[in-house]
Each structure stands twice: as C-alpha cells, then as structure tokens.
Motif scaffolding. Structure first.
Motif, mmCIF file in Angstrom:
data_model
loop_
_atom_site.group_PDB
_atom_site.id
_atom_site.type_symbol
_atom_site.label_atom_id
_atom_site.label_comp_id
_atom_site.label_asym_id
_atom_site.label_seq_id
_atom_site.Cartn_x
_atom_site.Cartn_y
_atom_site.Cartn_z
ATOM 1 N N ILE A 70 -66.852 -18.323 27.091
ATOM 2 C CA ILE A 70 -66.302 -18.199 28.606
ATOM 3 C C ILE A 70 -67.502 -17.792 29.492
ATOM 4 N N PRO A 71 -67.798 -18.551 30.383
ATOM 5 C CA PRO A 71 -69.119 -17.966 30.968
ATOM 6 C C PRO A 71 -69.091 -16.639 31.681
ATOM 7 N N ALA A 72 -70.101 -15.969 31.946
ATOM 8 C CA ALA A 72 -70.254 -14.684 32.463
ATOM 9 C C ALA A 72 -69.631 -14.581 33.953
ATOM 10 N N ASP A 73 -69.414 -15.469 34.437
ATOM 11 C CA ASP A 73 -69.231 -15.429 35.901
ATOM 12 C C ASP A 73 -67.581 -16.063 35.997
ATOM 13 N N ALA A 74 -67.048 -16.191 35.080
ATOM 14 C CA ALA A 74 -65.703 -16.918 34.776
ATOM 15 C C ALA A 74 -64.690 -15.810 34.811
ATOM 16 N N VAL A 75 -63.438 -16.030 35.227
ATOM 17 C CA VAL A 75 -62.207 -15.232 34.994
ATOM 18 C C VAL A 75 -61.355 -15.646 34.042
ATOM 19 N N ILE A 81 -65.143 -24.603 36.659
ATOM 20 C CA ILE A 81 -66.157 -25.663 36.831
ATOM 21 C C ILE A 81 -67.213 -25.028 37.579
ATOM 22 N N PRO A 82 -68.482 -25.099 36.705
ATOM 23 C CA PRO A 82 -69.462 -24.399 37.291
ATOM 24 C C PRO A 82 -70.062 -24.763 38.505
ATOM 25 N N GLY A 83 -70.544 -23.780 39.089
ATOM 26 C CA GLY A 83 -71.109 -24.120 40.583
ATOM 27 C C GLY A 83 -72.542 -24.447 40.294
ATOM 28 N N ILE A 84 -73.369 -24.755 41.621
ATOM 29 C CA ILE A 84 -74.851 -25.051 41.815
ATOM 30 C C ILE A 84 -75.281 -24.141 42.543
ATOM 31 N N ARG A 93 -62.972 -21.050 39.656
ATOM 32 C CA ARG A 93 -62.225 -20.375 38.842
ATOM 33 C C ARG A 93 -60.860 -20.512 38.939
ATOM 34 N N GLU A 94 -60.212 -21.123 38.037
ATOM 35 C CA GLU A 94 -58.716 -21.639 38.274
ATOM 36 C C GLU A 94 -57.743 -20.695 37.575
ATOM 37 N N THR A 95 -56.538 -20.712 38.314
ATOM 38 C CA THR A 95 -55.308 -20.076 37.521
ATOM 39 C C THR A 95 -54.054 -20.883 37.705
ATOM 40 N N ASP A 96 -53.337 -20.723 36.910
ATOM 41 C CA ASP A 96 -51.839 -21.156 37.117
ATOM 42 C C ASP A 96 -51.328 -20.086 37.548
ATOM 43 N N ALA A 97 -50.236 -20.267 38.528
ATOM 44 C CA ALA A 97 -49.423 -21.660 38.705
ATOM 45 C C ALA A 97 -48.373 -21.050 39.899
#
Length: 737
Positions: A70-75, A81-84, A93-97
């Motif tokens: 899990i990337p460091a900046d993810a929850v 989905i990475p940013g630029i 950073r995506e959550t259900d629902a």
C-alpha cells in the motif's frame, strides 16, 4: 440528451443535460467547461510515461501475500490511483460505499456511521433525506482522507433473491433514479467524487462475472438505463462504475454500446468510467469506453499500464483514446476541486449528530405492513412483553460485502459462515451495536420485558402464552457474492413465528431483511413491521415505531411477491449450477450464463404483476400509518397533476402521493410517473401539484423517446394495486432524444 420538442410551460426534461448539470449541484456547466479546458492543458503537458499513471490502480488492501504494498500516501480502502505530483494532480483514494465508509477489514482502526440499507432509504420516498444521508457519509469519507466514494448503487430489482438488493433503491426507475441522484449530490457536496454503479443490468450475484444479460435496447432504456439516466442528471457523478456481467454478449466494462454510445454520446457524460474490481477482460476495453482499470490485481493482467502505453505509442487511434481517458479523469478531479481542496485524514467527525441522521432515515424507512385491530402502537397497558429471536438483545442486522460499515466499538456480533480465500471475512454476519430489546425496555419502563432466543419452538411458544404481547424479530441476511436460495425466512424462522402466533395471537413480527420474503404465517399475526437493515441506530428507530413515537410513513420500493411462481424467472438462472462465491468463479469449461431479461422487458416488479394479472403479497408503494389519508379531485393540466390530500385521522402523519400511468394509445401499461412525500397534521387538507417525468409516459423507439398522440389515463394510488378513479388526458405526439 437533446430535447427536440420542448413541452409547453417546461417539464422535468431539460433542453441540455451535461455532466455536472444538476439543478443545484455544486458545479455549474461553466465550471465543468473550465475544468475540461484545464484537463486538456494538463494532458498536453504530460509525458508519455505519465499518461498511464492514472489509468489503472490497485485495491489498497493487503488481501493476500502477493498483494502489492500500500503506497505511503494511500488510505486503506477499496482502491488507490496514483497522482502526478509534478503537475499538481492528486492521487485518488477510494472507499466503498453507499451506506457509509466501509470497514476495509479494520485496517483503518476507526469506525464510521452506518446508514440503513438502500431499500430502507428508498422506503422513505424522501429525496431530501437521502441527500442528507449522502452528505453525511461523504463528509465522513473526506474526514478520513478519501476523495472518491464508490457510492450510488442503482441496479433495479429484477429478481427479489439478488443478494445485493439491500444496497440498491428498489424496482422502479423513477423512484430509484431520483433517489440515487440526490444521494450522489449529497456526497459530492463535500468536494469529493462519487460514482453511479453498476452500469448496467447487474441483477444477480450468482455467476455475476459471466452472466450474459439479453435485452432489447428499448426495454433497457425504459427500465434500468432510465434509472441511471435520471441519476446522472440529478446527481452528476464524477464517475460511472461499469458492471461485472455481460450485456448482449459483451462485458459491461467493454461494451461499446453501453459506454460509448449510450453513456458518452447519447447522455453526454464528461466524466470517467472506472471498472468494477476484477471486471476488465482485455486492453480493447479502452477503445470500448473504459477509462480506468480498478483493483488491477483482481484482473488477469494489468491492461491499462505498459500494454496501453505500447498501444498508444504505435497508433494515432490509441493515442487519442489515451488522451481522452486522462482528460476525463482530470475533468472530474478539477470539477470537484480535489487538487485545490484536498481531503486529508484526521478530520473531526460528529458521530453523535451523524447517528441521528441515520436514525431518522431508519424511522422514515420502516414500513408497517399489517396492523390487525390496531395492535400497534403498543400502549401502556402492555405489562408483560416477550421479545423472541433475531439476536434482538445483541443488535440489528446489516448486509455483507464491500458495503459493510462498522460503528464505534466494532460489531456487536460477527458470525462467520465459513468459506476460504481472501474474501471469506467479507461474508460474516454482522450486527450493529443497537439493541432493539434495550430500546423496547427504555420505551416501557413499567413493563416486564423478557427475551427468548427462539432456538426452541416449544420453549418460545410456552413463553408466548404467558405474555400480553409477543414481538418476534426475524432476520434474512444478505450480502454481496451470493443470492438467496428462495424467499422463505432461513433457519426455521417461519416455523418459529407460526408456533408463537398459535400460542399468542397478539404477535408482532419485526422483519430485518435484505429483500422480500414470503409470509406463510401472515394470517396468524397481529402486526408486521419491515425494518430492513436499519443501520447504526436501528434498534431505537424500531422501538420508536412500535410505541408510536414515530408514526410509520415508509412505503415499499419493491414488490413482495405472493409466490416465486409469479416471478419472470421462477428459478434463478445458474443457481443450481454454481456454488455461492464472492468472486463468482464458474465451473471449468463452462461458457457464459445466459439470462433473458426480455421475458419481462421493462416491466419489473409491479409492472410485471399488472401485465400478468398477479396480485402481490404486498404491492409496490404499500405502507400503513397510524392515521388515515384520503385523496380526491385529481386534475391534469398538461404534464402537471394536482389533487387534494387530507389527513382524515386523529394523528399527525406523512403520506406518499403516488401517480400512475394506467393506459396509453398503444395499450395498457402501468408506470409510476410522479410521487411526493407529504406531511399533514391531523385533519389538515392540502392541494398538491406534481410534475410528470415525460420518459415514464413515453416509449423508447429507434433511438428516440416518443409520446404517441392520443388518450392517456392516470390514477392516484395508495400503492400500485390500490388505484383511484382514472383521469384521461389527451397528448400530442412528442419526439426527443
């Protein structure tokens, strides 16, 4: 959506519907146009390597030993989905629902507020309340650091045994589409992106990855797709999530017809299409309209990374498509201000206030189905109350799967049902910490309130004989990845209710179900209350209705059939062939599972019953109150209906006015065309006016919506089977796209 012939005086249909064009949405058409221009500029500044950064992402949960870190900046949550950073583009950073911020296996070490199930929300018939619930769960998601909420489920109930019916908003496209639009609008008011899902015709969990739905375009447009169309117009979600199943032979996430022609061309959708997790068949899905591969480790390969970059480097067609994919994702990011108003973990959440919203949704969504001899509300004369079954001393039931929300302190109970693999934990039967038994005790402090678990029929019946009133809690657990075997209550609960009712005719049944059930004991019982999966404060809401603090106002958003033989498919397609499985694996060597939706076409639920002459156990729109209402003097003025509504009882209460189309120049057809929730004081009379949604009157023919010239009949109904005297209206021919 272009209207070629406007209605005199205006209608619910607008001249131009674009992405983010809801009447009071946070973004205006000018905002979106500006966001699209910014997106185009950012795409021009991207390097070739950067153009496949946002087109694919992982499921941000360590489900297996082979899961990516899990990337460091993810929850921890459904997706990442990475940013630029070089271009100031944030990660997604995506959550259900749809029912709240999902538990994510407990990896966040926090809790969230669980709304009641989608069917409970839909039973309120209250768009404003549903929007308030969306605003609440969206705010919690943002406070936890998420900027995308995978909420907005609007798959119509084509089969009452579907395991995910509890997440959705019923069987009628007008009701479901209106409500999902308001839910999305509420979520996105927090400057985060919401989805609408699952596009489309995802009507069963059995074999969901390879069920092949067969349906004509006209039938699809007048039913399931109409719900999506309305939801897009009202809620303007930043993203659409495509479905697992096939539609007319094509995977939904690789359907040129669904994604390119209907969604992007006909409906003018400017946002991006994300896949469901593990629903991408190949790289060609990009050309078919898919913009983002989600939960890539669940697919057979990462198609939208290096493979996509290679295709774009050697083909102008692929290069243009890749640019469009990025532009659509960026348009949603900029329109929702994800870059300039970033969501950060650690926000303050008022859980007590949010619980009150969830409780109000539960109160308005509870449906009183039967009340013989005014058994309810319970009065002070009940001195000896017996509560039986349903783990009522423990908590209230919730639905399982990706929508599972866990409140403060963890679940009141979490009961494994077996299984192996990384998703086995999603299949636990979970109860929220809201005890109906404790809430009943609080409402009746002078009564003796006792409990029996109901495991022994003879013990329960013996105890029932000595009680003034018996309240039986009966549960039907549902979840993602499996369907109900039938419409009976599981674990012998039908026999329990029957035995208890034989012992005490003053038996009240409280149902916590994910969909309709049959009731072979109905004639023996005094009252039946449908509480659905009532959320984090469900116990308190149930007690409030039982004791009359809340006058029940819920109306069914689905049909309770009187027999499985009355269904378009009495046997669920593939059920005997497949074993329940969250992933939906098919037997080795098996091909697609055909599912024929042209049997009923656009006639779902109450429409099917009207066509076939079936009578429901409880019809769509049904619900009782502790007061009575009367409608009269229906008048039609073009596409506006007006009538008088009166509360004829001695208690304040709320009714749901329902207007149905009953006859057309091309034959009889029943359609809900308008509705409104109305609260009235005892004895109050009010004149009500409602606008008719023209697509519920018209038919979809050869790429156009058409209202034929001739006579149309409309009737007010207490429900879909209790209709008043029809009023006839003559309409001229109208055609629009």
């Amino acid at each position: 959506m272009i209207i070629t012939d406007r209605w005199a005086g205006g209608t619910a249909a607008s001249a131009l519907i674009l992405f983010f064009a809801a009447p009071v949405a946070a973004q205006t058409q000018a905002d979106v146009a500006a966001a699209e221009r910014r997106a185009e500029a950012t795409v021009r500044a991207m390097t070739a390597a950067e153009k496949t950064v946002m087109t694919h992402g992982i499921m941000a949960l360590p489900l297996t030993a082979n899961s990516p870190p899990i990337p460091a900046d993810a929850v921890p949550g459904a997706g990442y989905i990475p940013g630029i950073p070089r271009l100031g583009v944030p990660a997604l950073r995506e959550t259900d629902a749809s029912l709240g911020v999902a538990y994510a296996g407990g990896l966040r070490k926090d809790n969230a507020t669980a709304l009641p199930s989608g069917l409970a929300m839909a039973s309120s018939w209250n768009p404003a309340l549903v929007e308030q619930g969306g605003r609440m769960i969206g705010a919690e998601a943002r406070s936890k650091g998420y900027n995308v909420m995978l909420a907005g489920g609007v798959n119509l109930m084509r089969d009452p045994r579907n395991g995910r019916n509890f997440e959705y908003l019923g069987e009628d496209p007008l009701l479901a589409g209106t409500l999902v639009g308001h839910a999305i609008r509420g979520i996105q008011s927090n400057k985060i992106i919401a989805t609408i899902k699952h596009l489309a015709l995802n009507g069963q969990e059995t074999g969901r990855h390879f069920a092949d739905v067969r349906i004509s375009e006209d039938n699809a447009r007048e039913s399931d797709l109409l719900a999506f169309e309305l939801g897009l117009e009202i809620g303007a979600p930043g993203s659409v999530m495509c479905a697992y199943n096939r539609v007319n032979g094509e995977q939904a996430c690789s359907s040129d017809w669904l994604l390119n022609r209907v969604l992007k061309q006909d409906w003018g959708f400017k946002g991006f299409v994300m896949s469901d997790w593990g629903a991408v068949p190949n790289i060609e899905a990009a050309l078919k309209g898919l913009d983002q591969q989600s939960g890539e480790q669940l697919d057979t390969a990462v198609f939208f990374g290096d493979k996509l970059a290679q295709a774009a480097s050697g083909s102008a067609t692929w290069s243009r498509r890749l640019d469009d994919m990025n532009k659509r994702i960026l348009t949603s990011i900029y329109a929702s201000e994800l870059d300039s108003n970033p969501a950060m973990p650690g926000g303050v959440i008022d859980y007590a206030a949010n619980a009150k919203i969830a409780e109000e949704v539960a109160r308005q969504g509870i449906v009183l189905l039967q009340n013989r001899g005014n058994a309810l509300p319970l009065g002070k004369t009940a001195r000896n109350i017996l509560v039986i079954g349903g783990l009522a001393t423990t908590g209230v039931l919730s639905g399982a799967g990706s929508s599972q929300v866990i409140g403060d302190g963890g679940p009141a109970a979490s009961i494994p049902v077996g299984g192996t693999g990384p998703f086995a934990g999603f299949m636990n039967i979970v109860y929220h910490r809201s005890s109906p038994f404790a809430a009943i005790q609080a409402k009746a402090p002078d009564a003796t309130v006792r409990f029996r678990n109901g495991r022994s029929l003879s013990e329960a019946a013996a105890a029932a004989k000595a009680a003034d009133v018996v309240i039986v809690f009966a549960n039907q657990w549902s979840g993602e990845g499996f369907d109900q075997a039938d419409l009976s209550l599981p674990d012998g609960q039908d026999s329990l209710i029957s035995a208890v009712a034989d012992a005490n005719r003053n038996t009240i049944v409280v149902l916590q179900t994910g969909g309709p059930v049959l009731m072979p004991w109905l004639e023996k019982t005094a009252a039946v209350v449908e509480a659905w999966f009532p959320g984090i404060r469900g116990g308190e809401a149930i007690a409030s209705v039982l004791f009359g603090e809340t006058n029940p106002s819920g109306r069914l958003p689905i049909t309770f059939p009187s027999s499985e033989a009355h269904l378009p498919r009495p046997k669920l397609d593939g059920f005997a062939w497949l074993e329940p499985d969250f992933i939906g694996r098919k037997p080795v060597g098996a091909g697609p599972l055909p599912v024929d939706y042209d049997i009923e076409g656009s006639d779902l639920g109450y429409r099917w019953n009207a066509r076939q002459g079936h009578k429901a156990l409880f019809p769509f729109g049904f619900g009782l109150s502790y007061t009575t209402f009367e409608t009269s003097d229906l008048k039609m003025d073009g596409m506006t209906a007006s009538f008088t509504l009166r509360n004829t009882g001695n208690r304040d209460g709320t009714s749901v006015a329902q207007l149905y189309l009953t006859d057309t120049p091309v034959g009889q057809r029943q359609r809900l065309v308008a509705f409104e929730r109305v609260g009235l004081s005892a004895g109050e009379t009010r004149r009500i006016s409602m606008m008719i949604e023209p697509r519920t009157v018209g038919e979809f023919e050869s790429g156009n919506w058409v209202i034929s010239k001739g006579k149309y009949s409309f009737a007010l109904g207490a429900n879909a089977e209790d209709l008043g005297k029809p009023v006839t209206l003559r309409l001229n021919r109208k055609v629009w796209r």
